[in-house]
Design a protein around this motif. Sequence first.
Motif, PDB file in Angstrom:
ATOM      1  N   CYS A  18       0.680  -0.794  -0.360  1.00 55.37           N
ATOM      2  CA  CYS A  18       0.248   0.273  -0.580  1.00 55.37           C
ATOM      3  C   CYS A  18       0.623   0.627  -0.276  1.00 55.37           C
ATOM      4  N   THR A  46      -9.715   2.424  -8.054  1.00 56.41           N
ATOM      5  CA  THR A  46      -9.773   1.573  -7.365  1.00 56.41           C
ATOM      6  C   THR A  46      -9.336   0.594  -6.950  1.00 56.41           C
ATOM      7  N   SER A  47     -10.168  -0.935  -6.829  1.00 54.80           N
ATOM      8  CA  SER A  47      -9.731  -1.684  -6.392  1.00 54.80           C
ATOM      9  C   SER A  47     -10.492  -3.502  -6.980  1.00 54.80           C
ATOM     10  N   ASP A  48      -9.794  -4.052  -7.329  1.00 52.64           N
ATOM     11  CA  ASP A  48     -10.973  -4.693  -7.839  1.00 52.64           C
ATOM     12  C   ASP A  48     -11.518  -6.013  -6.436  1.00 52.64           C
ATOM     13  N   LYS A  61      -8.824 -13.542  -0.882  1.00 55.94           N
ATOM     14  CA  LYS A  61      -9.625 -12.474  -2.087  1.00 55.94           C
ATOM     15  C   LYS A  61     -10.651 -14.096  -1.733  1.00 55.94           C
ATOM     16  N   ILE A  71     -14.407  -2.214  -1.528  1.00 53.34           N
ATOM     17  CA  ILE A  71     -13.209  -2.131  -1.793  1.00 53.34           C
ATOM     18  C   ILE A  71     -13.123  -0.343  -1.965  1.00 53.34           C
TER      19      ILE A  71
END
Length: 178
Positions: A18, A46-48, A61, A71
């Motif tokens: 991060c 954003t992220s998935d 995940k 997310i």
Amino acid sequence: HLSAHEQKRAKQAFYALCTHIDHQIRLIIGTLREEGLIDETIICFTSDHGDMLGNHGLCRKSIFYQDSANIPLIIVPPAGDETFGYNRVDHRLVELRDVMPTLLDMAGIEIPETVEGIPLTRGEERDLLYGECREGANATRMVRDPRHKLIYYPVGNRVQLFDLAEDPHELRDVSEES
């Protein structure tokens, strides 16, 4: 299952990643400033998926607990664009398919009729969010409203229900409470 040491190392690696991503974003924003483009640029981050990081005894995940499914979505409009306001948190139920129509609308580009997502620029809200992940033995389904989340595991016909207002960390399954 991870040992306490393995969990700690996984979290350290995750937060280091991060920090690396934050640094890369800083470089992009700095370049946009230097090139005089920042005031006319839409930034979307954003992220998935998230990562369980050992919470609920799980890692990675592909499960519908908040750590994996909730997310980040950060949208910074161009200078002077009051569409979203400033320093605002929006708690609407949003899907990744909402990102494209939102960015098209912000850019003044017509949204094709075939697009299923909703532009967040127009204040629309959905009452429910449905998600599914995998098939076969690892299949999982989820239905979410602004307050509750139902997770269904077809194999074993198992259900979990969480009241996210009272239990944001999903520690108490209320599916069998009357």
